[in-house]
Design an enzyme around this catalytic site. Sequence first.
Site, PDB file in Angstrom:
ATOM      1  N   ASP A 103       0.881  -1.214  -0.011  1.00  0.00           N
ATOM      2  CA  ASP A 103      -0.014   0.104   0.144  1.00  0.00           C
ATOM      3  C   ASP A 103       0.905   1.260  -0.014  1.00  0.00           C
ATOM      4  O   ASP A 103       2.112   1.149   0.229  1.00  0.00           O
ATOM      5  CB  ASP A 103      -0.740   0.045   1.068  1.00  0.00           C
ATOM      6  CG  ASP A 103      -0.157   0.069   2.562  1.00  0.00           C
ATOM      7  OD1 ASP A 103       0.999  -0.649   2.590  1.00  0.00           O
ATOM      8  OD2 ASP A 103      -0.697   0.522   3.546  1.00  0.00           O
ATOM      9  N   GLU A 167       0.229  -1.353   5.570  1.00  0.00           N
ATOM     10  CA  GLU A 167       1.464  -1.000   6.811  1.00  0.00           C
ATOM     11  C   GLU A 167       1.036   0.738   6.738  1.00  0.00           C
ATOM     12  O   GLU A 167       1.370   1.261   7.785  1.00  0.00           O
ATOM     13  CB  GLU A 167       2.654  -0.902   5.862  1.00  0.00           C
ATOM     14  CG  GLU A 167       3.848  -0.678   6.712  1.00  0.00           C
ATOM     15  CD  GLU A 167       4.311   0.693   6.906  1.00  0.00           C
ATOM     16  OE1 GLU A 167       5.128   1.169   7.696  1.00  0.00           O
ATOM     17  OE2 GLU A 167       3.945   1.466   6.028  1.00  0.00           O
TER      18      GLU A 167
END
Length: 441
Positions: A103, A167
Amino acid sequence: MASYSKALVEFIGSLDKDSYVSLLSKLIGESKFVQNNPPELIPQEDLIVKHVLESLRPYSTETGGGPLVINHVAYHSGRGNLIVEYPGSVPGKILSFVGMHMDVVTANPDDWEFDPFSLSIDGDKLRGRGTTDCLGHVALVTELMKRLGQTKPSLKSTVVAVFIASEENSSIPGVGVDMLVKDKLLDKLKSGPLYWIDTADKQPCVGTGGMIPWKIHFTGKLFHSGLAHKAINAMELAMEGLKEIQARFYRDFPPHPQEKVYGFATPSTMKPTQWSYPAGGINQIPGECTVSGDVRLTPFYEVKEVITKLQEYVDDINGNIEKLETRGPVSKYVLPDENLRGRLTLSFDEASAGVACNLDSPGFHVLCKATEEVVGHVKPYSITGTLPLIRDLKDEGFDVQTSGYGLMATYHAKNEYCLLTDMCQGFDVFVRIISQLEEQD
């Protein structure tokens, strides 16, 4: 031994630049759809997984084309993690590359000088959202595992890569590495060094900070500014109250001797970052306001102790508000005739602790040696930026070491880019880590 190490390095070889850039181009092309800012933007990390699998499946046990063992683990639809294993011959001998997250933080194309959601190349610069943090590392470790699958070196060590989801934002729980740990899918990685690949500037990052987000609401009494003696100015209360809290914090949590050992850029800090108050006229003394900020805490202090102390400071100020510094002859925080006292109310958001990596670990020494050989020098550093996931791993018993090959100057920034030459060096560091650990019992 040294000759074997050199032979293994030569056997595995260097980064295939064309293959790397091609893969990175595909990943950056998905970056728009893996922005992580719920509830508006929920990343679909499986879009990244798809491209990684396309690169690795031909060399996997799944297709019969190679030794790679691949496990796609998803706890939310479209939001998978990927565990890739190159098996070694000695049970329990293992090293891992973890933390390459799929991400990214958000990007506004109107603020960028180039399209953040497609890879563009400017000389050595590879430009786009995620090139440094962290799709550039996803592509890099994918290329490493692909090369192992292609060349099939005879290794004693099992090499594992763990590509993770979620994350950049933890507001949606139970998605990424926390669940992999909970389900014990990473337990065997405790037998060897775990290299968290999500920092920058090609040097070992040996320490990170904890973060304690705080908010203080200051309550006074709203009144006409021409009758200041009848008001309790919440802004003045905030300025003096916060000043007192900061003074006590820096007295109780001064620079720690270990910070020099670890090379921290700053000691622990407690400071305001946001200020808000209700709308009103300029001729009104505000009766309330809120100041928010954070504590960045080096890992040599305990988060719980700091939270306790901050609350003690606030309680003491509330109990002795008459003693707080004022501003001018009619500035005050108590109105006895009205039985009113100014008040501070402290609250916290979710806090996280910092990490001090084990400087005696063989994994750390191997990383330093590999870095010195490839980059030309080694200078471990620490920052009070926060990586809460690696503290969780360390607490679980993993030997966490961290490094990365993007650029700190472009982390979470507009016009993000990395350098291809840096990524090439990162690949060479990885290969030397593997070869050095092969020599150890």
